[in-house]
Design a protein around this motif. Structure first.
Motif, PDB file in Angstrom:
ATOM      1  N   THR A   5      -8.030   8.838  15.671  1.00 16.30           N
ATOM      2  CA  THR A   5      -8.454   7.645  16.396  1.00 16.30           C
ATOM      3  C   THR A   5      -7.456   7.268  17.477  1.00 16.30           C
ATOM      4  O   THR A   5      -7.575   6.218  18.086  1.00 16.30           O
ATOM      5  CB  THR A   5      -8.614   6.437  15.431  1.00 16.30           C
ATOM      6  N   GLY A   6      -6.494   8.126  17.696  1.00 14.41           N
ATOM      7  CA  GLY A   6      -5.527   7.858  18.743  1.00 14.41           C
ATOM      8  C   GLY A   6      -4.362   6.989  18.307  1.00 14.41           C
ATOM      9  O   GLY A   6      -3.566   6.546  19.117  1.00 14.41           O
ATOM     10  N   SER A   7      -4.218   6.713  17.013  1.00 13.94           N
ATOM     11  CA  SER A   7      -3.104   5.907  16.526  1.00 13.94           C
ATOM     12  C   SER A   7      -2.132   6.800  15.767  1.00 13.94           C
ATOM     13  O   SER A   7      -2.373   7.972  15.559  1.00 13.94           O
ATOM     14  CB  SER A   7      -3.606   4.795  15.596  1.00 13.94           C
ATOM     15  N   SER A   8      -1.014   6.214  15.336  1.00 14.12           N
ATOM     16  CA  SER A   8      -0.016   6.983  14.589  1.00 14.12           C
ATOM     17  C   SER A   8      -0.225   6.876  13.085  1.00 14.12           C
ATOM     18  O   SER A   8       0.549   7.439  12.321  1.00 14.12           O
ATOM     19  CB  SER A   8       1.387   6.483  14.955  1.00 14.12           C
ATOM     20  N   HIS A   9      -1.244   6.147  12.633  1.00 20.64           N
ATOM     21  CA  HIS A   9      -1.486   5.993  11.203  1.00 20.64           C
ATOM     22  C   HIS A   9      -2.014   7.306  10.618  1.00 20.64           C
ATOM     23  O   HIS A   9      -2.842   7.978  11.222  1.00 20.64           O
ATOM     24  CB  HIS A   9      -2.499   4.879  10.950  1.00 20.64           C
ATOM     25  N   SER A  10      -1.548   7.655   9.417  1.00 18.81           N
ATOM     26  CA  SER A  10      -1.950   8.909   8.800  1.00 18.81           C
ATOM     27  C   SER A  10      -3.397   8.835   8.325  1.00 18.81           C
ATOM     28  O   SER A  10      -3.887   7.781   7.904  1.00 18.81           O
ATOM     29  CB  SER A  10      -1.020   9.235   7.631  1.00 18.81           C
ATOM     30  N   LEU A  11      -4.066   9.977   8.402  1.00 21.50           N
ATOM     31  CA  LEU A  11      -5.460  10.067   8.009  1.00 21.50           C
ATOM     32  C   LEU A  11      -5.612   9.692   6.539  1.00 21.50           C
ATOM     33  O   LEU A  11      -4.932  10.232   5.675  1.00 21.50           O
ATOM     34  CB  LEU A  11      -5.965  11.495   8.238  1.00 21.50           C
ATOM     35  N   GLY A  12      -6.497   8.735   6.260  1.00 22.20           N
ATOM     36  CA  GLY A  12      -6.732   8.290   4.900  1.00 22.20           C
ATOM     37  C   GLY A  12      -5.982   7.036   4.515  1.00 22.20           C
ATOM     38  O   GLY A  12      -6.242   6.477   3.442  1.00 22.20           O
ATOM     39  N   SER A  13      -5.069   6.575   5.380  1.00 20.95           N
ATOM     40  CA  SER A  13      -4.315   5.367   5.059  1.00 20.95           C
ATOM     41  C   SER A  13      -5.190   4.130   5.253  1.00 20.95           C
ATOM     42  O   SER A  13      -6.213   4.173   5.939  1.00 20.95           O
ATOM     43  CB  SER A  13      -3.082   5.254   5.952  1.00 20.95           C
ATOM     44  N   GLU A  14      -4.778   3.021   4.650  1.00 21.46           N
ATOM     45  CA  GLU A  14      -5.524   1.781   4.798  1.00 21.46           C
ATOM     46  C   GLU A  14      -5.519   1.322   6.250  1.00 21.46           C
ATOM     47  O   GLU A  14      -6.536   0.818   6.752  1.00 21.46           O
ATOM     48  CB  GLU A  14      -4.921   0.693   3.905  1.00 21.46           C
ATOM     49  N   GLU A  15      -4.397   1.521   6.939  1.00 23.89           N
ATOM     50  CA  GLU A  15      -4.312   1.128   8.349  1.00 23.89           C
ATOM     51  C   GLU A  15      -5.273   1.954   9.201  1.00 23.89           C
ATOM     52  O   GLU A  15      -5.930   1.423  10.105  1.00 23.89           O
ATOM     53  CB  GLU A  15      -2.872   1.313   8.863  1.00 23.89           C
ATOM     54  N   GLU A  16      -5.360   3.236   8.902  1.00 25.59           N
ATOM     55  CA  GLU A  16      -6.256   4.108   9.666  1.00 25.59           C
ATOM     56  C   GLU A  16      -7.719   3.738   9.406  1.00 25.59           C
ATOM     57  O   GLU A  16      -8.553   3.734  10.321  1.00 25.59           O
ATOM     58  CB  GLU A  16      -5.985   5.570   9.287  1.00 25.59           C
ATOM     59  N   LEU A  17      -8.051   3.416   8.160  1.00 29.72           N
ATOM     60  CA  LEU A  17      -9.415   2.986   7.851  1.00 29.72           C
ATOM     61  C   LEU A  17      -9.755   1.694   8.582  1.00 29.72           C
ATOM     62  O   LEU A  17     -10.849   1.577   9.171  1.00 29.72           O
ATOM     63  CB  LEU A  17      -9.573   2.787   6.344  1.00 29.72           C
ATOM     64  N   ARG A  18      -8.855   0.722   8.563  1.00 33.94           N
ATOM     65  CA  ARG A  18      -9.125  -0.541   9.249  1.00 33.94           C
ATOM     66  C   ARG A  18      -9.321  -0.318  10.750  1.00 33.94           C
ATOM     67  O   ARG A  18     -10.196  -0.932  11.360  1.00 33.94           O
ATOM     68  CB  ARG A  18      -7.977  -1.536   9.007  1.00 33.94           C
ATOM     69  N   ARG A  19      -8.513   0.564  11.321  1.00 33.65           N
ATOM     70  CA  ARG A  19      -8.667   0.864  12.747  1.00 33.65           C
ATOM     71  C   ARG A  19     -10.034   1.495  13.015  1.00 33.65           C
ATOM     72  O   ARG A  19     -10.713   1.159  13.977  1.00 33.65           O
ATOM     73  CB  ARG A  19      -7.546   1.808  13.204  1.00 33.65           C
ATOM     74  N   ARG A  20     -10.438   2.400  12.149  1.00 30.48           N
ATOM     75  CA  ARG A  20     -11.740   3.063  12.321  1.00 30.48           C
ATOM     76  C   ARG A  20     -12.872   2.043  12.216  1.00 30.48           C
ATOM     77  O   ARG A  20     -13.864   2.116  12.956  1.00 30.48           O
ATOM     78  CB  ARG A  20     -11.872   4.149  11.254  1.00 30.48           C
ATOM     79  N   LEU A  21     -12.744   1.100  11.300  1.00 33.09           N
ATOM     80  CA  LEU A  21     -13.790   0.090  11.115  1.00 33.09           C
ATOM     81  C   LEU A  21     -13.940  -0.825  12.330  1.00 33.09           C
ATOM     82  O   LEU A  21     -15.010  -1.406  12.540  1.00 33.09           O
ATOM     83  CB  LEU A  21     -13.499  -0.740   9.863  1.00 33.09           C
ATOM     84  N   THR A  22     -12.895  -0.935  13.148  1.00 29.77           N
ATOM     85  CA  THR A  22     -13.007  -1.772  14.345  1.00 29.77           C
ATOM     86  C   THR A  22     -13.977  -1.185  15.360  1.00 29.77           C
ATOM     87  O   THR A  22     -14.446  -1.895  16.248  1.00 29.77           O
ATOM     88  CB  THR A  22     -11.634  -1.987  15.022  1.00 29.77           C
ATOM     89  N   TYR A  23     -14.264   0.118  15.246  1.00 27.43           N
ATOM     90  CA  TYR A  23     -15.203   0.756  16.158  1.00 27.43           C
ATOM     91  C   TYR A  23     -16.654   0.620  15.686  1.00 27.43           C
ATOM     92  O   TYR A  23     -17.587   1.003  16.401  1.00 27.43           O
ATOM     93  CB  TYR A  23     -14.886   2.246  16.300  1.00 27.43           C
ATOM     94  N   VAL A  24     -16.852   0.116  14.473  1.00 31.64           N
ATOM     95  CA  VAL A  24     -18.195   0.045  13.881  1.00 31.64           C
ATOM     96  C   VAL A  24     -18.834  -1.301  14.200  1.00 31.64           C
ATOM     97  O   VAL A  24     -18.181  -2.344  14.116  1.00 31.64           O
ATOM     98  CB  VAL A  24     -18.116   0.245  12.353  1.00 31.64           C
ATOM     99  N   THR A  25     -20.123  -1.281  14.538  1.00 36.25           N
ATOM    100  CA  THR A  25     -20.871  -2.511  14.774  1.00 36.25           C
ATOM    101  C   THR A  25     -21.878  -2.711  13.643  1.00 36.25           C
ATOM    102  O   THR A  25     -22.225  -1.755  12.937  1.00 36.25           O
ATOM    103  CB  THR A  25     -21.629  -2.455  16.108  1.00 36.25           C
TER     104      THR A  25
END
Length: 203
Positions: A5-25
């Motif tokens: 997702t273009g961030s430094s958070h590791s795949l599967g982390s809570e931070e990465e999931l939250r970032r991914r959810l920001t793209y969802v409508t």
């Protein structure tokens, strides 16, 4: 390892999931068959307690195969399952690949999947020509475009690729197998935001 997702958070982390959810409508949906596939992988690799944990994350008790459900539900549930099932012998990415793999094989058993299967069995060109339409039938998130790079190679571009790329790698592997096309190699190339290119070769 970074995420896609273009961030430094590791795949599967809570931070990465939250970032991914920001793209969802709220309008982003997917079919219940894919949520059921997540539960089936969790059941095969884990136990009923892990299945219940995933259902708790989803807020649902069951899923109807061809009904539409929020993509955010699929995200939360798949992450919950993949995290619980990750261990020394399989990591988060491998569990996601298995979820994607089973989702493709499950779709092939539906009436829609059976109709498409009869049209493309053993024909990679027909398969890839029909892939964008199949993508639209199963989700309304993003787009799927195919570009041929050779007689036995192509690149698939998925825009707003909501689930992490190992899921789609597994899904493509399962799709090629159920259509009797052997020897697929697939490699993901994450782009900006949630766009991903999948480089395919076979035969």
């Amino acid at each position: 390892m970074g995420d896609d997702t273009g961030s430094s958070h590791s795949l599967g982390s809570e931070e990465e999931l939250r970032r991914r959810l920001t793209y969802v409508t709220p309008a982003d949906t997917t079919r219940g068959i894919f949520l059921n596939s997540v539960l089936e992988v969790v059941r095969q690799l884990g136990d009923e307690a892990t299945v219940r944990h995933c259902l708790d994350e989803s807020g649902e008790t069951r899923f109807v195969a061809l009904f539409n459900y929020p993509v955010s539900t699929l995200l939360r549930m798949s992450y919950a399952g993949a995290r619980r099932l990750s261990n020394d012998s399989r990591n988060f990415e491998e569990v996601m690949r298995q979820m994607g793999y089973l989702s493709a094989r499950s779709f092939a058993t539906t009436s829609m999947g059976q109709i498409m299967l009869r049209q493309i069995l053993g024909q990679p060109r027909r398969l890839l020509e029909n892939l964008p339409a199949a993508y639209r039938m199963t989700t309304n998130v993003g787009t799927c475009k195919v570009r041929w790079t050779g007689h036995t190679s192509a690149v698939i571009l998925i825009t707003r690729d909501i689930l992490p790329y190992p899921y789609m790698e597994g899904s493509l592997q399962g799709t090629f197998e159920v259509t009797a096309i052997r020897g697929l190699t697939v490699r993901a190339h994450p782009l900006e935001s949630l766009d991903t290119e999948y480089e395919l070769s076979w035969g």
